[in-house]
Design a protein around this motif. Structure first.
Motif, PDB file in Angstrom:
ATOM      1  N   GLN A 222       0.941  -0.733   0.132  1.00  0.00           N
ATOM      2  CA  GLN A 222       0.005  -0.426  -0.375  1.00  0.00           C
ATOM      3  C   GLN A 222       0.513   1.525   0.136  1.00  0.00           C
ATOM      4  N   THR A 223       0.716   2.273  -0.708  1.00  0.00           N
ATOM      5  CA  THR A 223       1.282   3.724  -1.263  1.00  0.00           C
ATOM      6  C   THR A 223      -0.026   4.897  -0.809  1.00  0.00           C
TER       7      THR A 223
ATOM      8  N   LYS B 299       8.901   3.087  11.334  1.00  0.00           N
ATOM      9  CA  LYS B 299       8.086   4.339  11.342  1.00  0.00           C
ATOM     10  C   LYS B 299       8.295   5.707  11.407  1.00  0.00           C
ATOM     11  N   GLN B 300       9.190   5.710  10.447  1.00  0.00           N
ATOM     12  CA  GLN B 300       9.844   6.951  10.217  1.00  0.00           C
ATOM     13  C   GLN B 300      10.219   7.162   9.076  1.00  0.00           C
ATOM     14  N   PRO B 301       9.342   7.552   8.029  1.00  0.00           N
ATOM     15  CA  PRO B 301       9.665   7.303   6.359  1.00  0.00           C
ATOM     16  C   PRO B 301      10.530   8.803   6.659  1.00  0.00           C
TER      17      PRO B 301
ATOM     18  N   MET C  44       4.483  13.959  -8.048  1.00  0.00           N
ATOM     19  CA  MET C  44       3.977  12.708  -7.174  1.00  0.00           C
ATOM     20  C   MET C  44       4.950  12.708  -6.179  1.00  0.00           C
ATOM     21  N   GLN C  45       4.323  12.190  -5.101  1.00  0.00           N
ATOM     22  CA  GLN C  45       5.427  12.016  -4.005  1.00  0.00           C
ATOM     23  C   GLN C  45       4.066  10.475  -3.325  1.00  0.00           C
ATOM     24  N   HIS C  46       5.128   9.529  -3.780  1.00  0.00           N
ATOM     25  CA  HIS C  46       4.686   8.030  -2.958  1.00  0.00           C
ATOM     26  C   HIS C  46       5.471   7.047  -1.756  1.00  0.00           C
ATOM     27  N   VAL C  47       4.763   6.799  -1.022  1.00  0.00           N
ATOM     28  CA  VAL C  47       6.128   5.998  -0.251  1.00  0.00           C
ATOM     29  C   VAL C  47       5.720   4.253  -0.460  1.00  0.00           C
ATOM     30  N   TYR C  48       7.347   4.380  -1.124  1.00  0.00           N
ATOM     31  CA  TYR C  48       7.430   3.146  -1.435  1.00  0.00           C
ATOM     32  C   TYR C  48       8.959   2.331  -0.853  1.00  0.00           C
ATOM     33  N   VAL C  49       8.270   1.507  -0.926  1.00  0.00           N
ATOM     34  CA  VAL C  49       8.660   0.221  -0.025  1.00  0.00           C
ATOM     35  C   VAL C  49       9.856  -1.045  -0.285  1.00  0.00           C
TER      36      VAL C  49
ATOM     37  N   GLN D  15      12.615  -1.760   3.903  1.00  0.00           N
ATOM     38  CA  GLN D  15      12.989   0.006   4.394  1.00  0.00           C
ATOM     39  C   GLN D  15      11.633   0.384   3.578  1.00  0.00           C
ATOM     40  N   LYS D  16      10.876   2.029   3.858  1.00  0.00           N
ATOM     41  CA  LYS D  16      10.660   3.120   3.235  1.00  0.00           C
ATOM     42  C   LYS D  16      10.523   3.925   3.129  1.00  0.00           C
ATOM     43  N   TYR D  17      10.305   4.666   2.085  1.00  0.00           N
ATOM     44  CA  TYR D  17      10.698   6.181   1.393  1.00  0.00           C
ATOM     45  C   TYR D  17      10.151   6.719   1.275  1.00  0.00           C
ATOM     46  N   GLU D  18      10.229   7.686   0.691  1.00  0.00           N
ATOM     47  CA  GLU D  18       9.446   8.748   0.435  1.00  0.00           C
ATOM     48  C   GLU D  18      10.044   8.863  -1.116  1.00  0.00           C
TER      49      GLU D  18
END
Length: 494
Positions: free
Chosen positions: A325-326, A354-356, A458-463, A475-478
């Motif tokens: 999910q993003t 917990k802190q992207p 477009m900013q999305h959360v990439y896993v 890890q999650k990154y913006e």
């Protein structure tokens, strides 16, 4: 997206500033950057023939001049030639019970050219043994190649001699006494051992001499009509540069060029973004890091008629291709706001899930795994030179894209994610897709017929699922991407 019958209306900005559709881009999971075809290194993995699927090593392909020894192309239309069989009379014509013998010849199924048209004899086997025309300049070309090889070896010899003359750190026995190894061999009576690079001497080929006698101009070209069907075209001549036939009766079959399977490697971190299978019969990939499978896809649904200075409604669709999910956030883009970030070779420290991490606070090249190689080429991002002539009213809220579910494409039961969306922003939602409503305002100084281009970030959360020694969990990154849309032309002011 890349359309089949429509132009590329949605393009993504690469690091180098070039705009490409998402189907033509790669995504490096190690440095978390979009790479186009100019930002990757192309490497030839294997050579093979596209017709017989014969796999050749690089050394053998180089000796055969990157051509297949069994397959041929038509010299007239440059399509593939096929081997056809024909029945001939028996070897013993006096015996009525003797079976007819088969012969084989080459035929083009497109232009109907055959090897019999130029007098090539038929062969008794399918594999061939087809005769080839000899190049009259083959010996001279070989002499020129030998000369340049000798020049290269002499240059290597000079470099070795210069390295020997350099002052050494420690004085050797020969420097103290002035006696070299060759002098000692002569005193003892042993023959001198020649250097391997000195064996090949530069042998200059015979010089080309201009001739005074020139072939006379044929008079029949002025008196008789020229039949162009018997004269070869420039394309047919350039395909065979060693012969350059002028008439059709001198056309000979051309050995088919070999194809290559190539892999693409990121120029920054030197990791593969695309690597095919070695077997030429396989169409699968060992590594397939296309941006289409990692970055949300943007599609243009509809837009109201565009008028200068007037508000128009825009509907665009976002599709999440990943299994995670993003959250997508739309940010404004202004021309000249591209920040050039210098790439570093250091590595990032472990980050709590917990802190992207935002890529705006840290350079993109800092996101390397502990096992990755050091980048060999430093790539600096360049600004995008695209005339953005419309502004977008961006919403304050974000929207969520669920993970991709292949079974949900055929399920009409409805959405089961229970996501609370802003009704002013999200118009429609199903599975991993969502349609967003935006308002755009073209500039007032635009004339009728001018093309309208809008851009946003477009900013999305990439896993990132690549695990390292320090971080054994995803890890999650913006991740931020610049997207540009071609909306059409201005239709009027009212």
């Amino acid at each position: 997206m890349s359309y089949i019958v429509q132009p590329d209306v949605v393009k993504y900005a690469c690091t180098c500033g070039i705009l490409r559709p998402i189907s033509n881009l790669y995504f490096c999971r190690h440095c978390l950057e979009i790479r186009c075809s100019f930002c990757v290194c192309h490497e030839a993995d294997s050579h093979y023939c596209g017709k017989c699927a014969e796999n050749l090593p690089s050394s053998e392909a180089r000796l055969k001049k990157n051509r297949c020894g069994n397959c041929f192309d038509c010299p007239s239309c440059h399509q593939q030639l096929t081997t056809r069989a024909a029945n001939m009379g028996p070897k013993n014509g006096e015996d009525p019970k003797a079976p007819p013998r088969k012969v084989f010849y080459l035929l083009c199924l497109l232009c109907r050219w055959s090897s019999r048209d130029v007098g090539i004899p038929d062969q008794a086997a399918v594999s061939g043994g087809w005769p080839e025309r000899e190049n009259v300049y083959a010996n001279r070309l070989q002499d020129i190649q030998d000369m340049y090889k000798g020049i290269v070896l002499s240059d290597k010899q000079q470099k070795l001699e210069k390295d020997k003359k350099k002052q050494r750190r420690y004085m050797s026995f020969t420097d103290r006494t002035g006696i070299t190894a060759s002098m000692l061999r002569k005193r003892v009576g042993l023959p001198d051992v020649p250097h391997p690079l000195r064996k090949c001497q530069v042998k200059e080929p015979t010089k080309a001499i201009a001739k005074e006698d020139v072939e006379q101009f044929p008079e029949y070209l002025l008196t008789e009509p020229v039949n162009l069907s018997f004269v070869t075209t420039m394309e047919q001549r350039l395909v065979q540069p060693e012969l350059q036939p002028t008439t059709v009766d001198k056309l000979f079959p051309i050995h088919k060029h070999l194809s290559v399977k190539r892999s693409q490697r990121c120029r920054s971190c030197e990791h593969n973004v695309s690597k095919p299978e070695y077997n030429p019969n396989s169409i699968k990939f060992k590594i397939q890091l296309f941006a289409y499978y990692h970055i949300p896809e943007v599609r243009l649904i509809t837009v109201e008629p565009l008028r200068a200075g007037k508000v128009s409604e825009l509907l665009i669709k976002f599709i999440n291709p990943t299994q995670h999910q993003t959250t997508v956030t739309l940010l404004p883009y202004k021309v000249g706001d591209d920040v050039i970030v210098e790439e570093c070779k250091s590595e990032i420290s472990p980050v709590d899930e917990k802190q992207p991490v935002s890529l705006t606070s840290q350079p993109s090249s800092l996101i390397h795994s502990s096992l990755s190689r050091q980048p060999s080429i430093t790539i600096k991002p360049r600004p995008v030179t695209v005339p953005v002539v419309a502004s977008i009213e961006f919403p304050d809220s974000t929207f969520v894209l669920p993970p991709r579910d292949d079974a949900a494409e055929y399920d009409d039961s409805g959405d089961t994610h229970n996501i609370q969306d802003d009704p002013k922003l999200v118009v429609w939602r199903k599975s991993n897709k969502a349609v967003i409503r935006l308002k755009i305002v073209p500039e007032c100084n635009l004339a009728i017929g001018d093309e309208v281009i809008v851009g946003f970030i477009m900013q999305h959360v990439y896993v990132n699922t690549i695990t390292t020694v320090d971080n054994k969990e995803p890890q999650k990154y913006e991740h931020k991407i610049k997207v540009f849309l071609k909306l059409g032309s201005i239709v009027g002011s009212e």
